[in-house]
Structure formats: structure tokens, C-alpha cells
Design a protein around this motif. Structure first.
Motif, PDB file in Angstrom:
ATOM      1  N   LEU A   8     -11.239  15.715 -25.089  1.00 42.35           N
ATOM      2  CA  LEU A   8     -11.380  15.408 -26.511  1.00 42.35           C
ATOM      3  C   LEU A   8     -12.715  14.704 -26.722  1.00 42.35           C
ATOM      4  O   LEU A   8     -12.923  13.586 -26.242  1.00 42.35           O
ATOM      5  CB  LEU A   8     -10.223  14.525 -26.991  1.00 42.35           C
ATOM      6  N   PRO A  11     -13.130  11.874 -30.375  1.00 44.27           N
ATOM      7  CA  PRO A  11     -11.987  11.873 -31.294  1.00 44.27           C
ATOM      8  C   PRO A  11     -12.033  10.645 -32.191  1.00 44.27           C
ATOM      9  O   PRO A  11     -12.476   9.568 -31.767  1.00 44.27           O
ATOM     10  CB  PRO A  11     -10.786  11.839 -30.351  1.00 44.27           C
ATOM     11  N   ASN A  16      -4.288  11.010 -33.715  1.00 43.26           N
ATOM     12  CA  ASN A  16      -4.539  12.388 -33.299  1.00 43.26           C
ATOM     13  C   ASN A  16      -4.631  12.511 -31.778  1.00 43.26           C
ATOM     14  O   ASN A  16      -4.238  13.537 -31.204  1.00 43.26           O
ATOM     15  CB  ASN A  16      -5.823  12.908 -33.949  1.00 43.26           C
ATOM     16  N   ILE A  17      -5.127  11.489 -31.127  1.00 45.08           N
ATOM     17  CA  ILE A  17      -5.160  11.503 -29.664  1.00 45.08           C
ATOM     18  C   ILE A  17      -3.728  11.502 -29.125  1.00 45.08           C
ATOM     19  O   ILE A  17      -3.388  12.235 -28.199  1.00 45.08           O
ATOM     20  CB  ILE A  17      -5.947  10.295 -29.123  1.00 45.08           C
ATOM     21  N   LEU A  34     -11.251  11.678 -22.459  1.00 43.31           N
ATOM     22  CA  LEU A  34     -11.744  11.239 -23.760  1.00 43.31           C
ATOM     23  C   LEU A  34     -13.222  10.913 -23.650  1.00 43.31           C
ATOM     24  O   LEU A  34     -13.644  10.184 -22.741  1.00 43.31           O
ATOM     25  CB  LEU A  34     -10.977   9.997 -24.229  1.00 43.31           C
ATOM     26  N   PRO A  37     -14.390   7.879 -27.792  1.00 39.07           N
ATOM     27  CA  PRO A  37     -13.501   7.812 -28.959  1.00 39.07           C
ATOM     28  C   PRO A  37     -14.028   6.802 -29.978  1.00 39.07           C
ATOM     29  O   PRO A  37     -14.457   5.703 -29.602  1.00 39.07           O
ATOM     30  CB  PRO A  37     -12.151   7.371 -28.367  1.00 39.07           C
ATOM     31  N   TRP A  41     -11.071   2.455 -26.787  1.00 37.10           N
ATOM     32  CA  TRP A  41      -9.920   2.829 -25.976  1.00 37.10           C
ATOM     33  C   TRP A  41      -9.572   1.698 -25.023  1.00 37.10           C
ATOM     34  O   TRP A  41     -10.478   1.061 -24.500  1.00 37.10           O
ATOM     35  CB  TRP A  41     -10.233   4.104 -25.182  1.00 37.10           C
ATOM     36  N   ALA A  46      -2.451   5.475 -30.752  1.00 39.90           N
ATOM     37  CA  ALA A  46      -2.231   6.710 -29.993  1.00 39.90           C
ATOM     38  C   ALA A  46      -0.841   6.724 -29.374  1.00 39.90           C
ATOM     39  O   ALA A  46      -0.142   7.736 -29.384  1.00 39.90           O
ATOM     40  CB  ALA A  46      -3.294   6.861 -28.912  1.00 39.90           C
ATOM     41  N   LEU A  57      -1.803   9.137 -21.795  1.00 41.93           N
ATOM     42  CA  LEU A  57      -2.768   8.178 -22.336  1.00 41.93           C
ATOM     43  C   LEU A  57      -3.135   7.137 -21.288  1.00 41.93           C
ATOM     44  O   LEU A  57      -4.291   6.713 -21.194  1.00 41.93           O
ATOM     45  CB  LEU A  57      -2.194   7.505 -23.579  1.00 41.93           C
TER      46      LEU A  57
END
Length: 242
Positions: A8, A11, A16-17, A34, A37, A41, A46, A57
Motif C-alpha cells: 500500500l 495510504p 482503509n488500511i 506500507l 502512510p 504507523w 486501522a 497489521l
């Protein structure tokens, strides 16, 4: 790495993640990466959308740039909803995941890029890919959100990776009736209809019986179905007798 990495790129929303992680785990995929982001993060939002896929995650790789995220990949697909004016193969999700499976089987490593929610991948991202994946969406409304794109691609990966029967019949505590059982059901019907004067006039009786036998032959009857029909006929006779 026995499955592709879903990457991703920039993002924007934690929700949405999380939804993308849930979509991946629906189809047995857990390699999430990722790239930068927007909201940092980890992101607690998420986890709320990931539901039972929170483990993705927890183990997601975090990268500052896209080149870092694909450094170990031998083949990269970029998902896009619009023409980019770049000379690259454009594959359907189905064909792309067939190729991904073949590459992985030969020891390669596949990465699949998904762009940010607002506008998707930039051309600077796509030039790093070997091929693009394009979905035949409505040209008047080509927008797919991040989780939808991930779900669609993950589904095609799963479909290319396991044997999935295109159609099955679920038999609830029963099994298909045998030819003999269907023959006996036809006999029962004919006997009851004969007694009721259904086969009239006599000149058409044989044709009517043939049509009925053909009807039973077309139906995928189970043993429970046959027993139900027999019971209906017996009850109708009892009711008529009263």
C-alpha cells in the motif's frame, strides 16, 4: 515468501488500511507492506476495521520509499484504473494473478502496488513496476477504493492458487436418488394418475407417460425429494378417500 506482497503506497486513512488487511486475510494473504502512510504507523483506526485480521497489521512492513519496499521483489504489478501513457503490459486481475502464481512457484518474489485513496499511484510509482493490472470497470465511474482493489486482487490470487469447483450441490443429510428410486416414483405417479383418469384420451396416454418420465429424468432428485413425493401422493389418496 510463498505469496505476493501487497504494498500500500502512501495510504491515507487508517480505516482503509484495516479494511485492506481484512480483505487480504479473507483469502489467506498476510504479506502487507506500507509505504509512508499519511497518518503515521501504527494507526489505531486501522485495527478497528481489520476485525480478525489484526495480525496482518502487527506484522506489516513499514517503508519510507517505494524502491525500498520492492527491493526484494523480482516482479512487480501496479494496479491502476486509468490509462497512463506508459509502454507496459496491461493485465486483467485474473491473468496477473496467474502470472504471479507461476513466478512464485519458480522461486520469484512478486509485489503488487496499490495507490493512495485520493488519486491512486503516480506515474513515478508505476514506472517501477513490470506490468499493470487494470479492472474492466464502468468507464463513467472507474473509481475503486483501496479495500475494493485489494479484495478483488486477493480473490483472483486465491482462485489461481487453489482448486475451486465452479458449482457444487450441497446435500443436507441426504444423497441423490438412484435410478431405481426414480423409476419407482414414476410408477407411483402413473398409477395414481391412471386411477384419477389423467391419461385421456387413450391415444395420447403413452406420449403423456413418456413426458412424465422425461420430467423425472431431468430433475436432480434426492432421496428426500423422492420420499416427499411418495408421501404427498399417499396423503392425497387418503384425503380423497375421506
Amino acid at each position: 515468501m510463498t505469496q505476493p506482497a501487497f504494498i500500500l503506497v502512501r495510504p491515507q486513512m487508517g480505516e482503509n488500511i484495516g479494511a485492506a488487511a481484512r480483505a487480504m486475510w479473507n483469502f489467506g494473504l498476510d504479506q502487507m507492506r506500507l509505504v509512508a502512510p499519511r497518518d503515521g504507523w501504527p494507526n489505531p483506526r486501522a485495527g478497528a476495521l481489520a476485525s480478525g485480521a489484526g495480525r496482518l497489521l502487527d506484522s506489516a512492513g513499514l517503508y519510507e520509499t517505494l524502491p525500498e519496499a520492492i527491493r526484494d521483489c523480482t516482479y512487480v504489478f501496479a494496479t491502476t484504473a486509468r490509462a497512463r501513457g506508459l509502454t507496459k503490459p496491461i493485465l486483467s486481475p485474473e491473468r496477473a494473478m496467474e502470472q504471479a502464481r507461476a513466478i512464485q512457484a519458480e522461486g520469484g518474489r512478486v509485489g503488487i502496488l496499490f495507490g493512495p485513496e485520493r488519486a491512486g499511484l503516480e506515474n513515478e510509482d508505476i514506472v517501477l513496476a513490470n506490468a499493470t493490472i487494470s479492472v474492466p470497470v464502468n468507464p463513467e465511474f472507474p473509481s475503486l477504493n483501496l479495500a475494493q482493489s485489494v479484495l478483488l486482487t486477493a480473490y483472483e490470487w486465491r482462485r489461481a492458487s487453489v482448486e475451486i469447483a465452479p458449482e457444487v450441490m450441497e446435500l443436507a443429510r441426504t444423497e441423490f436418488a438412484s435410478g431405481l428410486e426414480i423409476e419407482k416414483l414414476g410408477d407411483h405417479f402413473e398409477a395414481r394418475l391412471e386411477a384419477a383418469g389423467f391419461f385421456f384420451p387413450a391415444t395420447k396416454a403413452e406420449g403423456m407417460k413418456t413426458n412424465l418420465r422425461n420430467l423425472w429424468g431431468r430433475l436432480p432428485l434426492t432421496r428426500a425429494d423422492v420420499q416427499t413425493f411418495h408421501g404427498m401422493l399417499r396423503q392425497m389418496v387418503r384425503w380423497a378417500g375421506k
